[in-house]
Enzyme design. Structure first.
Site, PDB file in Angstrom:
ATOM      1  N   GLU A  17       0.854  -1.199   0.000  1.00  0.00           N
ATOM      2  CA  GLU A  17       0.000   0.000   0.000  1.00  0.00           C
ATOM      3  C   GLU A  17       0.885   1.243   0.000  1.00  0.00           C
ATOM      4  O   GLU A  17       1.895   1.285   0.705  1.00  0.00           O
ATOM      5  CB  GLU A  17      -0.894   0.014   1.251  1.00  0.00           C
ATOM      6  CG  GLU A  17      -1.763   1.272   1.315  1.00  0.00           C
ATOM      7  CD  GLU A  17      -2.576   1.380   2.599  1.00  0.00           C
ATOM      8  OE1 GLU A  17      -3.557   0.635   2.725  1.00  0.00           O
ATOM      9  OE2 GLU A  17      -2.231   2.225   3.447  1.00  0.00           O
ATOM     10  N   HIS A  77      -8.111   3.102  -3.708  1.00  0.00           N
ATOM     11  CA  HIS A  77      -9.077   3.230  -2.625  1.00  0.00           C
ATOM     12  C   HIS A  77     -10.050   4.366  -2.986  1.00  0.00           C
ATOM     13  O   HIS A  77      -9.662   5.333  -3.638  1.00  0.00           O
ATOM     14  CB  HIS A  77      -8.384   3.591  -1.305  1.00  0.00           C
ATOM     15  CG  HIS A  77      -7.464   2.527  -0.788  1.00  0.00           C
ATOM     16  ND1 HIS A  77      -7.098   2.445   0.540  1.00  0.00           N
ATOM     17  CD2 HIS A  77      -6.835   1.498  -1.404  1.00  0.00           C
ATOM     18  CE1 HIS A  77      -6.290   1.411   0.711  1.00  0.00           C
ATOM     19  NE2 HIS A  77      -6.100   0.826  -0.463  1.00  0.00           N
ATOM     20  N   ASP A 109     -13.577   7.857   7.370  1.00  0.00           N
ATOM     21  CA  ASP A 109     -13.913   8.303   8.727  1.00  0.00           C
ATOM     22  C   ASP A 109     -14.821   9.523   8.631  1.00  0.00           C
ATOM     23  O   ASP A 109     -14.600  10.401   7.792  1.00  0.00           O
ATOM     24  CB  ASP A 109     -12.638   8.636   9.510  1.00  0.00           C
ATOM     25  CG  ASP A 109     -11.901   7.361   9.896  1.00  0.00           C
ATOM     26  OD1 ASP A 109     -12.583   6.355  10.203  1.00  0.00           O
ATOM     27  OD2 ASP A 109     -10.656   7.358   9.854  1.00  0.00           O
ATOM     28  N   TYR A 144     -11.991  -5.726   9.836  1.00  0.00           N
ATOM     29  CA  TYR A 144     -11.304  -5.370  11.077  1.00  0.00           C
ATOM     30  C   TYR A 144     -11.224  -6.579  12.006  1.00  0.00           C
ATOM     31  O   TYR A 144     -12.205  -6.873  12.710  1.00  0.00           O
ATOM     32  CB  TYR A 144     -12.054  -4.205  11.754  1.00  0.00           C
ATOM     33  CG  TYR A 144     -12.163  -3.005  10.831  1.00  0.00           C
ATOM     34  CD1 TYR A 144     -11.220  -1.999  10.874  1.00  0.00           C
ATOM     35  CD2 TYR A 144     -13.173  -2.950   9.859  1.00  0.00           C
ATOM     36  CE1 TYR A 144     -11.277  -0.933   9.984  1.00  0.00           C
ATOM     37  CE2 TYR A 144     -13.242  -1.888   8.958  1.00  0.00           C
ATOM     38  CZ  TYR A 144     -12.282  -0.887   9.021  1.00  0.00           C
ATOM     39  OH  TYR A 144     -12.332   0.159   8.134  1.00  0.00           O
ATOM     40  N   HIS A 148     -14.288  -2.989  14.105  1.00  0.00           N
ATOM     41  CA  HIS A 148     -14.170  -1.549  13.822  1.00  0.00           C
ATOM     42  C   HIS A 148     -14.430  -0.784  15.115  1.00  0.00           C
ATOM     43  O   HIS A 148     -15.327  -1.154  15.884  1.00  0.00           O
ATOM     44  CB  HIS A 148     -15.191  -1.172  12.738  1.00  0.00           C
ATOM     45  CG  HIS A 148     -15.077   0.248  12.297  1.00  0.00           C
ATOM     46  ND1 HIS A 148     -15.843   1.257  12.854  1.00  0.00           N
ATOM     47  CD2 HIS A 148     -14.257   0.841  11.399  1.00  0.00           C
ATOM     48  CE1 HIS A 148     -15.506   2.409  12.282  1.00  0.00           C
ATOM     49  NE2 HIS A 148     -14.546   2.183  11.397  1.00  0.00           N
TER      50      HIS A 148
HETATM   51  P1  FAD Z   1     -18.142   0.373   6.929  1.00  0.00           P
HETATM   52  O1  FAD Z   1     -17.975  -0.985   6.371  1.00  0.00           O
HETATM   53  O2  FAD Z   1     -19.294   1.162   6.461  1.00  0.00           O
HETATM   54  O3  FAD Z   1     -18.225   0.220   8.527  1.00  0.00           O
HETATM   55  C1  FAD Z   1     -18.149   1.357   9.367  1.00  0.00           C
HETATM   56  C2  FAD Z   1     -18.859   1.087  10.694  1.00  0.00           C
HETATM   57  O4  FAD Z   1     -20.263   0.997  10.484  1.00  0.00           O
HETATM   58  C3  FAD Z   1     -18.466  -0.237  11.360  1.00  0.00           C
HETATM   59  O5  FAD Z   1     -18.483  -0.037  12.749  1.00  0.00           O
HETATM   60  C4  FAD Z   1     -19.583  -1.194  10.955  1.00  0.00           C
HETATM   61  O6  FAD Z   1     -19.768  -2.226  11.901  1.00  0.00           O
HETATM   62  C5  FAD Z   1     -20.779  -0.263  10.911  1.00  0.00           C
HETATM   63  N1  FAD Z   1     -21.781  -0.641   9.905  1.00  0.00           N
HETATM   64  C6  FAD Z   1     -21.558  -1.062   8.641  1.00  0.00           C
HETATM   65  N2  FAD Z   1     -22.713  -1.262   7.990  1.00  0.00           N
HETATM   66  C7  FAD Z   1     -23.714  -0.922   8.860  1.00  0.00           C
HETATM   67  C8  FAD Z   1     -25.132  -0.904   8.780  1.00  0.00           C
HETATM   68  N3  FAD Z   1     -25.757  -1.291   7.676  1.00  0.00           N
HETATM   69  N4  FAD Z   1     -25.835  -0.482   9.863  1.00  0.00           N
HETATM   70  C9  FAD Z   1     -25.205  -0.094  11.004  1.00  0.00           C
HETATM   71  N5  FAD Z   1     -23.854  -0.112  11.140  1.00  0.00           N
HETATM   72  C10 FAD Z   1     -23.122  -0.516  10.086  1.00  0.00           C
HETATM   73  N6  FAD Z   1      -9.840   5.529   5.061  1.00  0.00           N
HETATM   74  C11 FAD Z   1      -9.680   6.511   4.144  1.00  0.00           C
HETATM   75  O7  FAD Z   1     -10.184   7.629   4.350  1.00  0.00           O
HETATM   76  N7  FAD Z   1      -8.942   6.306   2.997  1.00  0.00           N
HETATM   77  C12 FAD Z   1      -8.359   5.118   2.713  1.00  0.00           C
HETATM   78  O8  FAD Z   1      -7.704   4.967   1.682  1.00  0.00           O
HETATM   79  C13 FAD Z   1      -8.530   4.040   3.649  1.00  0.00           C
HETATM   80  N8  FAD Z   1      -8.023   2.820   3.403  1.00  0.00           N
HETATM   81  C14 FAD Z   1      -8.279   1.791   4.273  1.00  0.00           C
HETATM   82  C15 FAD Z   1      -7.807   0.511   3.970  1.00  0.00           C
HETATM   83  C16 FAD Z   1      -8.038  -0.554   4.834  1.00  0.00           C
HETATM   84  C17 FAD Z   1      -7.523  -1.946   4.481  1.00  0.00           C
HETATM   85  C18 FAD Z   1      -8.754  -0.339   6.048  1.00  0.00           C
HETATM   86  C19 FAD Z   1      -8.989  -1.477   6.995  1.00  0.00           C
HETATM   87  C20 FAD Z   1      -9.236   0.925   6.355  1.00  0.00           C
HETATM   88  C21 FAD Z   1      -9.016   2.006   5.480  1.00  0.00           C
HETATM   89  N9  FAD Z   1      -9.498   3.283   5.738  1.00  0.00           N
HETATM   90  C22 FAD Z   1      -9.307   4.306   4.829  1.00  0.00           C
HETATM   91  C23 FAD Z   1     -10.207   3.576   7.003  1.00  0.00           C
HETATM   92  C24 FAD Z   1     -11.736   3.437   6.884  1.00  0.00           C
HETATM   93  O9  FAD Z   1     -12.259   4.355   5.970  1.00  0.00           O
HETATM   94  C25 FAD Z   1     -12.322   3.678   8.276  1.00  0.00           C
HETATM   95  O10 FAD Z   1     -11.966   2.655   9.158  1.00  0.00           O
HETATM   96  C26 FAD Z   1     -13.821   3.945   8.350  1.00  0.00           C
HETATM   97  O11 FAD Z   1     -14.149   4.406   9.656  1.00  0.00           O
HETATM   98  C27 FAD Z   1     -14.690   2.724   8.071  1.00  0.00           C
HETATM   99  O12 FAD Z   1     -14.697   2.416   6.738  1.00  0.00           O
HETATM  100  P2  FAD Z   1     -15.362   1.049   6.220  1.00  0.00           P
HETATM  101  O13 FAD Z   1     -15.299   1.098   4.755  1.00  0.00           O
HETATM  102  O14 FAD Z   1     -14.777  -0.117   6.908  1.00  0.00           O
HETATM  103  O15 FAD Z   1     -16.879   1.285   6.735  1.00  0.00           O
END
Ligand code: FAD
Length: 288
Positions: A17, A77, A109, A144, A148
């Site tokens: 990455e 991403h 975030d 995660y 998360h």
């Molecule tokens: P989601 O999958 O939407 O989950 C977020 C939260 O919501 C979790 O607690 C989940 O349990 C909850 N949730 C999900 N669906 C629902 C639902 N239907 N109803 C209620 N709750 C729900 N961030 C960046 O800004 N740029 C990047 O390039 C980046 N790259 C990343 C790469 C990796 C491998 C990882 C692990 C993280 C990365 N992140 C990045 C961070 C990420 O954007 C944050 O962790 C963010 O807070 C959550 O994103 P997510 O896509 O996992 O969200």
């Protein structure tokens, strides 16, 4: 090339990455560092979006540059929480135009103080659905192993992860972890919940102990005692810390491959020397 076709192979894969520049001032420096990492011939590379100090603006151009100059397939991403549907469609058009075939679909975030009321997207699964409808991309999502930080509990986190996979994620990449047992336990729970897509293990070679304590605090990643002792002992000696951090990551990677994990993604932090050392340490293990 589609990431899913790379990681579905029998052989172990290693990918890196990188993050894009924050401003135009360091564009060339970042471009050169990411090219140097690509020249190590990883199986693929990913470019973050608005994270790790980079901005969203440069993700497509850094991704395109890597792919064009070196032929290494790229995963771009893309996060949705701060964007409108229109902006997301413009990003998808731009990625398609630039020949990018793979997207890591993320929520991002939620900025402090942002009202959730009028958002076009609340969760990553909504973006995943949209990219699938747009068509033509191989889509991945984040997961995660230690849950998360915002999730109610680990069961709910897995339940929502399943929703995200059902919405169109063909593979998942994990948050960094420093204890492989955490990943093995997570995989057991994910498979039991019917999540059967390939999971790419995210490994961070720690060379800067100050930032890692902060990042782990935010992301909820646990630091094992064995790791804390290394940081306490070598944290003030950058060269020693770099050696120890790379050795720790190497040991984790070898254990993962030995236990049947086939895809490892290394958070290279744009450091070609760290990426090169990791590849050197496992060269016979990942022999092409
Ligand atoms: P989601 O999958 O939407 O989950 C977020 C939260 O919501 C979790 O607690 C989940 O349990 C909850 N949730 C999900 N669906 C629902 C639902 N239907 N109803 C209620 N709750 C729900 N961030 C960046 O800004 N740029 C990047 O390039 C980046 N790259 C990343 C790469 C990796 C491998 C990882 C692990 C993280 C990365 N992140 C990045 C961070 C990420 O954007 C944050 O962790 C963010 O807070 C959550 O994103 P997510 O896509 O996992 O969200």
């Amino acid at each position: 090339m589609k990431i899913i076709d790379i990681i579905k192979q029998e052989k172990p894969t290693l990918s890196f990455e990188v993050f894009p520049p924050k401003t135009s001032d360091n564009f060339e420096t970042v471009k050169t560092a990411t090219e140097q990492i690509a020249q190590l011939r990883p199986d693929f590379m990913s470019v973050t979006y608005g994270a790790g100090g980079g901005t969203s603006e440069y993700t497509p151009s850094i991704a395109q540059n890597i792919q064009q100059k070196t032929g290494v397939p790229v995963l771009a991403h893309l996060s949705c929480v701060s964007s409108t549907k229109d902006e997301i469609h413009k990003q998808l058009d731009s990625l398609r135009e630039k020949g990018i075939e793979n997207i890591l679909s993320l929520r991002g975030d939620i900025p402090k103080g942002m009202s959730k009321e009028h958002l076009d997207y609340h969760y990553a699964y909504e973006l995943t659905k949209e990219i699938r409808e747009y068509g033509g991309f191989c889509i991945g999502g984040a997961c995660y192993p230690e849950s998360h930080p915002e999730s109610e509990n680990s069961f709910k986190d897995i339940e929502y992860l399943k929703m995200k996979v059902d919405a169109g994620c063909e593979f998942l990449t994990t948050q960094m972890f420093f204890d492989n047992n955490v990943l093995y336990n997570f995989l057991y729970r994910a498979r039991k919940a019917g999540i059967n897509v390939p999971v790419v293990a995210g490994i961070m070679p720690v060379t800067n102990p100050k930032s890692i304590k902060r990042i782990c605090g935010i992301s909820g990643t646990a630091l094992p005692q064995r790791f804390i002792r290394i940081v306490d002992r070598y944290g003030d000696n950058p060269e020693a810390m770099k050696q120890a951090g790379i050795a720790y990551a190497t040991e984790q990677i070898i254990d993962l491959y030995a236990n049947g994990i086939r895809a490892v993604h290394v958070y290279s932090m744009n450091k070609p020397d760290v990426a090169a050392k990791i590849i050197e340490n496992i060269s016979a293990i990942i022999e092409k």
